[in-house]
Design a protein around this motif. Structure first.
Motif, mmCIF file in Angstrom:
data_model
loop_
_atom_site.group_PDB
_atom_site.id
_atom_site.type_symbol
_atom_site.label_atom_id
_atom_site.label_comp_id
_atom_site.label_asym_id
_atom_site.label_seq_id
_atom_site.Cartn_x
_atom_site.Cartn_y
_atom_site.Cartn_z
ATOM 1 N N GLY A 1 0.772 -1.135 -0.023
ATOM 2 C CA GLY A 1 -0.058 0.055 0.000
ATOM 3 C C GLY A 1 0.846 1.381 0.039
ATOM 4 N N GLN A 2 2.136 1.090 0.970
ATOM 5 C CA GLN A 2 2.967 2.439 0.817
ATOM 6 C C GLN A 2 3.477 2.683 -0.510
ATOM 7 O OE1 GLN A 2 5.587 1.533 4.088
ATOM 8 N NE2 GLN A 2 4.604 3.283 5.301
ATOM 9 N N ARG B 1 2.552 1.643 -3.345
ATOM 10 C CA ARG B 1 1.671 1.914 -4.452
ATOM 11 C C ARG B 1 1.193 3.449 -4.513
ATOM 12 N NH1 ARG B 1 -3.584 -1.553 -3.372
ATOM 13 N NH2 ARG B 1 -4.158 -0.008 -1.986
ATOM 14 N N GLU B 2 1.011 3.960 -3.124
ATOM 15 C CA GLU B 2 0.977 5.645 -3.154
ATOM 16 C C GLU B 2 2.174 6.215 -3.724
ATOM 17 O OE1 GLU B 2 0.253 6.603 0.917
ATOM 18 O OE2 GLU B 2 -1.809 5.444 1.129
ATOM 19 N N GLU B 3 3.210 5.572 -3.460
ATOM 20 C CA GLU B 3 4.613 6.265 -3.809
ATOM 21 C C GLU B 3 4.673 6.309 -5.523
ATOM 22 O OE1 GLU B 3 8.203 5.257 -2.094
ATOM 23 O OE2 GLU B 3 7.601 5.678 -0.210
ATOM 24 N N LYS C 1 2.094 6.158 -7.692
ATOM 25 C CA LYS C 1 1.243 7.120 -8.137
ATOM 26 C C LYS C 1 1.794 8.614 -7.958
ATOM 27 C CE LYS C 1 -2.836 8.124 -10.176
ATOM 28 N NZ LYS C 1 -2.896 7.500 -11.469
ATOM 29 N N ARG C 2 2.441 9.072 -6.868
ATOM 30 C CA ARG C 2 2.943 10.305 -6.585
ATOM 31 C C ARG C 2 3.969 10.551 -7.603
ATOM 32 N NH1 ARG C 2 7.364 11.873 -4.555
ATOM 33 N NH2 ARG C 2 7.993 9.701 -3.456
ATOM 34 N N ALA D 1 -6.683 0.975 -7.778
ATOM 35 C CA ALA D 1 -6.177 2.111 -6.960
ATOM 36 C C ALA D 1 -5.389 3.094 -8.059
ATOM 37 C CB ALA D 1 -5.528 1.510 -5.981
ATOM 38 N N LEU D 2 -4.446 2.342 -8.838
ATOM 39 C CA LEU D 2 -3.332 2.942 -9.513
ATOM 40 C C LEU D 2 -3.843 3.630 -10.887
ATOM 41 C CD1 LEU D 2 -0.501 0.863 -8.813
ATOM 42 C CD2 LEU D 2 -0.427 3.243 -8.208
#
Length: 337
Positions: free
Chosen positions: A180-181, A183-185, A187-188, A209-210
C-alpha cells in the motif's frame, strides 16, 4: 492558412497497432490495438497466461513483435533495440547488482554513458531522495528490506529519464502493508514526473487504485479498456465482471446481469429481483462482512454489507436466506448467467 510550420500536439505516449506475439506457433498476444494517452498510469490486468507480460516486453523491445507495430511518442519503434526506445523497465526481481551500493546501483547507467563520477553520484542522490532512500545510499542491496530494494530499483529506472516507465508486477513480492505504501509512492511519482507508467499486475485492487486507464486481458486479447470506475461499474461481459471481482452474475428479466455484491442484500421475496439460497460462509473484513451463498444449480453469489448492519441481524453458515437486488443496480451483459 499555411499550416506547414505547425506541429500537431501528441495525444498518445504509446500506441499498439494490431500487435501479435507467437511462441513456436502458440499465440500469446492476438492482434492487440491500444492507445495510451499522454502522462497516463496504465495497468495491464488479467489472469496468468493472458498476454499482459508479453505485451509489456514487446513495448520494451525485450520480445520481438510477430506482427503489428509499436509506437512511442508517435515514432515507430517496432524494430528498434530497447536502449533506443526511450523506455525503462523495472523488473519483478529488482535485478540490483549485489556488490554495488545503492548509490552506484542507481548511477550505473550514467557510468555506462561515461558521465563523470561527481555528476552521476549527484544525480543518483537526487533520485534516491525522490524515493525516500537517500539515507541508505552507501548500503548494499543485501542490507535492505524488500521494499527498500524496490525503491532503489525504481530510482535506477527513473534516472535514465525515460519517456515511458514499464513495471512488471513491481509490488508482488511485498507484504500488504508495504504494498500500500509503495503503491502511493508510484502514483505520486507518476504525477510529479508527468510520464506514462505501464504497470502489469494480477491484482484487481492494485489496478483499481493506480490506473487512469485499465486494460483487462484474457487469452491474448483485450476484453475491456477504460477508466477503473467505468470497468467496475459497467463490466463488458461476465468474464470481466468475475475477474474484477465484487460482482454477482445473476439472471435478469431480459437475460444475464451483473450486480455489485455491495448493492445486494439479504431480504425477502417481494417485488425486487431475488434468488433463494443457503449461507455457505461468513467473512468478517473489518468495516464490512462478506456473506457467501449457494443458490440455484449450485452457483455461488455473495453479499457485502457494513459490519454494523450484519451484527444487527447476524446469520451463520447453513441458514436459509434470499439474496435481493434492485433493477437499477443491475447491468445487462451478453452471455448466460
Amino acid at each position: 492558412m499555411d499550416t506547414s510550420g505547425l506541429r500537431l500536439e501528441r495525444r498518445y505516449d504509446v500506441e499498439l497497432v494490431s500487435v501479435t506475439k507467437r511462441y513456436d506457433g502458440t499465440v500469446a498476444v492476438d492482434g492487440v490495438s491500444l492507445r495510451i494517452p499522454r502522462a497516463s498510469y496504465c495497468c495491464l490486468l488479467g489472469p496468468s497466461g493472458c498476454g499482459k507480460t508479453s505485451t509489456l516486453r514487446m513495448i520494451a523491445g525485450h520480445e520481438v513483435v510477430s506482427e503489428g507495430d509499436v509506437l512511442i511518442h508517435d515514432v515507430n519503434v517496432t524494430d528498434l533495440p530497447p536502449a533506443a526506445r526511450g523506455t525503462a523497465m523495472m523488473f519483478q526481481s529488482y535485478a540490483l547488482f549485489p556488490h554495488l551500493s545503492c548509490l552506484d546501483n542507481v548511477a550505473f547507467s550514467l557510468k555506462a554513458r561515461g558521465i563523470p563520477k561527481v555528476e552521476r553520484h549527484a544525480r543518483a542522490r537526487e533520485y534516491l531522495a525522490r524515493v525516500h532512500m537517500q539515507a541508505f545510499a552507501e548500503r548494499l542491496p543485501a542490507q535492505l528490506s524488500g521494499g527498500q530494494q524496490q525503491r532503489v530499483a525504481l530510482a535506477r529506472a527513473l534516472i535514465t529519464e525515460p519517456r515511458v516507465l514499464l513495471l512488471d508486477e513491481p509490488l508482488s513480492a511485498l507484504d500488504p502493508f508495504l504494498r500500500g505504501q509503495v503503491r502511493e509512492e508510484l502514483k505520486r511519482l507518476q504525477r510529479e514526473l508527468g510520464i506514462t507508467f505501464i504497470h502489469v499486475t494480477h491484482s484487481q485492487d492494485e489496478a483499481l487504485a493506480l490506473a487512469d486507464l485499465m486494460i483487462v486481458m484474457d487469452a491474448g486479447r483485450i476484453r475491456q479498456a477504460g477508466p477503473p470506475r467505468e470497468i467496475f461499474e459497467r463490466p463488458a461481459d461476465s468474464f470481466v465482471a468475475r475477474f474484477i471481482g465484487g460482482h454477482n452474475i445473476l439472471p435478469g428479466r431480459g437475460g444475464t446481469v451483473a450486480v455489485r455484491a455491495d448493492r445486494c442484500r439479504l431480504g425477502e421475496a417481494r417485488d425486487d429481483p431475488h434468488i433463494p439460497g443457503r449461507i455457505a460462509a461468513v467473512e468478517y473484513q473489518g468495516s464490512s462482512v462478506r456473506i457467501a451463498l449457494t443458490v440455484e444449480a449450485g452457483r455461488n453469489v455473495s453479499v457485502v454489507m457494513p459490519d454494523d448492519r450484519f451484527f444487527a441481524e447476524p446469520v451463520q453458515p447453513g441458514d436459509e436466506a434470499t439474496i435481493v437486488w434492485s433493477e437499477r443496480d443491475a447491468h445487462a451483459m451478453p452471455g448466460p448467467a
